[in-house]
Design an enzyme around this catalytic site. Structure first.
Site, PDB file in Angstrom:
ATOM      1  N   ASN A  60       0.818  -1.216   0.000  1.00  0.00           N
ATOM      2  CA  ASN A  60       0.000   0.000   0.000  1.00  0.00           C
ATOM      3  C   ASN A  60       0.861   1.279   0.000  1.00  0.00           C
ATOM      4  O   ASN A  60       0.328   2.372   0.193  1.00  0.00           O
ATOM      5  CB  ASN A  60      -0.914   0.025   1.220  1.00  0.00           C
ATOM      6  CG  ASN A  60      -1.940  -1.089   1.196  1.00  0.00           C
ATOM      7  OD1 ASN A  60      -2.402  -1.490   0.138  1.00  0.00           O
ATOM      8  ND2 ASN A  60      -2.296  -1.597   2.366  1.00  0.00           N
ATOM      9  N   HIS A 115     -14.310  -1.701   5.908  1.00  0.00           N
ATOM     10  CA  HIS A 115     -13.156  -2.421   6.458  1.00  0.00           C
ATOM     11  C   HIS A 115     -13.487  -3.040   7.809  1.00  0.00           C
ATOM     12  O   HIS A 115     -14.324  -2.544   8.561  1.00  0.00           O
ATOM     13  CB  HIS A 115     -11.982  -1.443   6.602  1.00  0.00           C
ATOM     14  CG  HIS A 115     -10.689  -2.094   6.937  1.00  0.00           C
ATOM     15  ND1 HIS A 115     -10.254  -2.278   8.235  1.00  0.00           N
ATOM     16  CD2 HIS A 115      -9.706  -2.596   6.134  1.00  0.00           C
ATOM     17  CE1 HIS A 115      -9.074  -2.866   8.220  1.00  0.00           C
ATOM     18  NE2 HIS A 115      -8.727  -3.074   6.963  1.00  0.00           N
ATOM     19  N   GLU A 174     -16.145   3.966   3.607  1.00  0.00           N
ATOM     20  CA  GLU A 174     -14.805   4.254   3.087  1.00  0.00           C
ATOM     21  C   GLU A 174     -14.978   5.088   1.819  1.00  0.00           C
ATOM     22  O   GLU A 174     -16.039   5.065   1.186  1.00  0.00           O
ATOM     23  CB  GLU A 174     -14.072   2.956   2.747  1.00  0.00           C
ATOM     24  CG  GLU A 174     -13.776   2.073   3.940  1.00  0.00           C
ATOM     25  CD  GLU A 174     -13.094   0.781   3.543  1.00  0.00           C
ATOM     26  OE1 GLU A 174     -11.943   0.838   3.054  1.00  0.00           O
ATOM     27  OE2 GLU A 174     -13.705  -0.289   3.719  1.00  0.00           O
ATOM     28  N   SER A 186     -11.060  -1.051   0.331  1.00  0.00           N
ATOM     29  CA  SER A 186      -9.731  -1.658   0.364  1.00  0.00           C
ATOM     30  C   SER A 186      -9.620  -2.971  -0.392  1.00  0.00           C
ATOM     31  O   SER A 186      -8.534  -3.337  -0.834  1.00  0.00           O
ATOM     32  CB  SER A 186      -9.291  -1.875   1.816  1.00  0.00           C
ATOM     33  OG  SER A 186     -10.209  -2.715   2.493  1.00  0.00           O
ATOM     34  N   ASP A 219     -13.802   7.135   5.920  1.00  0.00           N
ATOM     35  CA  ASP A 219     -12.457   6.571   6.059  1.00  0.00           C
ATOM     36  C   ASP A 219     -11.742   6.737   4.721  1.00  0.00           C
ATOM     37  O   ASP A 219     -12.090   6.091   3.738  1.00  0.00           O
ATOM     38  CB  ASP A 219     -12.563   5.095   6.452  1.00  0.00           C
ATOM     39  CG  ASP A 219     -11.215   4.458   6.743  1.00  0.00           C
ATOM     40  OD1 ASP A 219     -10.218   4.868   6.121  1.00  0.00           O
ATOM     41  OD2 ASP A 219     -11.157   3.532   7.573  1.00  0.00           O
ATOM     42  N   HIS A 263      -7.254   4.696   1.944  1.00  0.00           N
ATOM     43  CA  HIS A 263      -6.652   4.338   0.656  1.00  0.00           C
ATOM     44  C   HIS A 263      -6.770   5.447  -0.382  1.00  0.00           C
ATOM     45  O   HIS A 263      -6.501   5.224  -1.565  1.00  0.00           O
ATOM     46  CB  HIS A 263      -7.285   3.048   0.126  1.00  0.00           C
ATOM     47  CG  HIS A 263      -6.905   1.841   0.909  1.00  0.00           C
ATOM     48  ND1 HIS A 263      -5.736   1.139   0.690  1.00  0.00           N
ATOM     49  CD2 HIS A 263      -7.527   1.227   1.952  1.00  0.00           C
ATOM     50  CE1 HIS A 263      -5.663   0.131   1.539  1.00  0.00           C
ATOM     51  NE2 HIS A 263      -6.730   0.164   2.311  1.00  0.00           N
ATOM     52  N   LYS A 274       0.164   4.064   4.501  1.00  0.00           N
ATOM     53  CA  LYS A 274      -0.037   3.738   3.084  1.00  0.00           C
ATOM     54  C   LYS A 274       0.708   4.777   2.229  1.00  0.00           C
ATOM     55  O   LYS A 274       1.915   4.718   2.122  1.00  0.00           O
ATOM     56  CB  LYS A 274      -1.527   3.646   2.790  1.00  0.00           C
ATOM     57  CG  LYS A 274      -2.186   2.507   3.593  1.00  0.00           C
ATOM     58  CD  LYS A 274      -3.654   2.430   3.412  1.00  0.00           C
ATOM     59  CE  LYS A 274      -4.233   1.215   4.128  1.00  0.00           C
ATOM     60  NZ  LYS A 274      -4.034   1.204   5.595  1.00  0.00           N
TER      61      LYS A 274
END
Length: 390
Positions: free
Chosen positions: A52, A138, A182, A186, A211, A214, A242
């Site tokens: 990541n 997640h 998110e 992910s 969130d 990523h 990440k």
């Protein structure tokens, strides 16, 4: 050893055995990393396609230099939680830099994304409240929801109509409603409809937690994440582990929300704070990331090329629209076989299986980064063709 190890109870041994029978057994793998792009296992060089570290900052000289500098200045540990030994100047320095980067009123550092989610969610939602979280959120989000005393419903993945229906049915039944999603998922690599969700949150006077683990660093204007410029979001989470190439997590939010978390988020209150070296590296990353538009564009173009080529060959990539590209195999056995085949061909890729993903949704999860060579999509497609023809 001073005493014989205790025998695992039959109930626990049976659970472990069942996981092994289902091709879902996990074990740790020792990998030696070289330049941040290649790893080695049993002396065989492998190109890392599951990291990541999207911008390659984990091995950037400026992060290394700043980590050493802060260690020499402040030592190796922070010694206690920030509410016990006091917030250090370097903690405030990083939080100020993060708030400026995100054009946010304030920021607050946590020790990890998992710790942040499992601490923040129970603090925001209690008995008499309702949490509505995306079905594919997640595990850290799910664990945070389960730890809360609030009622908890998972709305269908990225389904705004389902979320609207749940809000309409429940808005008068609860004191507060917390919506969680998110921005980049992910495992599937697809994107949440944040504009629509934020409008709903405002319409129903619900709290909204996004969130951005990523997304920050690699997506959005100057790497500020997909939520940048969208109103109605009460709290957003980013991670240092990440795109930032470091370790830890943070939230950016209003000053009032920050004050609330300092007082009610147990992960912040009761954990020893991040050490100086980590803070120094994260500060260096915060300075570098806004200037890395070329790297972001490269990763986006490479990802799009890879998805297009995979689709031509009939592979399912689960609506991916980011640097995370799943290759669906459905069964655990096929995922393991394909991962082994690619590993033997020089590519480090892991099989993702239940319970991390749903049953019949096993896959390889490939991540593309600023350091990924341009020829990789073509090379991987060729290997996939070879594997299917075996």
């Amino acid at each position: 050893m001073s005493e014989n190890p205790k025998i695992l109870p039959d109930s626990l041994r049976n659970k472990l055995s069942q996981r092994n029978q289902n091709k879902q057994f996990r074990h740790t793998k020792v990998i030696s990393f070289g330049d941040g792009t290649h790893s080695s296992s049993n002396e065989n060089p492998l190109l890392d396609l599951c990291s990541n570290d999207y911008l390659g900052l984990a091995s950037h000289p400026k992060l290394k230099e700043r980590a050493i500098e802060y260690t020499e200045l402040y030592g190796t540990g922070s010694a206690a939680s920030r509410l016990i030994s006091g917030t250090k100047s370097y903690h405030e320095e990083l939080e100020s830099a993060l708030a400026d980067f995100h054009e946010s009123e304030s920021a607050l550092i946590f020790n990890s994304g998992f710790q942040a989610n499992t601490s923040i969610i129970p603090a925001l939602a209690d008995k008499g409240d309702l949490i509505l979280a995306d079905k594919k959120s997640h595990n850290s989000i799910i664990q945070g929801c389960l730890a809360s005393r609030a009622d908890f419903i998972r709305f269908r993945h990225n389904d705004v109509d389902h979320l609207t229906d749940l809000l309409g049915k429940n808005v008068t039944k609860y004191r507060n409603i917390l919506i969680i999603t998110e921005s980049v998922f992910s495992m599937d690599g697809d994107l949440a409809p944040l504009d629509e969700i934020s409008i709903l949150a405002q319409e129903y006077h619900a709290l909204l937690f996004v969130d951005e683990a990523h997304a920050v660093g690699i997506l959005g204007s100057k790497g500020r994440g997909l939520s940048y410029g969208i109103s109605g979001i009460d709290i957003r989470l980013g991670t240092f582990g990440k795109s930032f190439g470091s370790f830890g997590a943070y939230v950016f939010c209003s000053k009032e929300m920050r004050d609330f978390l300092v007082n009610f988020a147990p992960g912040f209150i009761y954990s020893t704070s991040l050490p100086p070296a980590v803070i120094g590296a994260s500060l260096a990353a915060t300075e570098l990331i806004p200037k890395m538009d070329n790297q972001r564009l490269y990763v986006q173009k490479l990802s799009e090329t890879f998805r297009v080529e995979l689709h031509k060959k009939g592979w399912d990539t689960c609506n991916s629209a980011s640097q995370i590209i799943p290759i669906l195999t459905k069964t655990e056995e096929k995922a393991l076989q394909l991962a082994d085949y690619l590993r033997n061909s020089g590519y480090y890729v892991l099989a993702i299986r239940p319970p991390t993903v749903p049953v019949n949704a096993s896959r390889l999860r490939i991540t593309l980064r600023a350091e990924t060579p341009e020829h990789i999509p073509t090379s991987i497609i060729e290997k996939l063709d070879s594997w299917q023809n075996l």
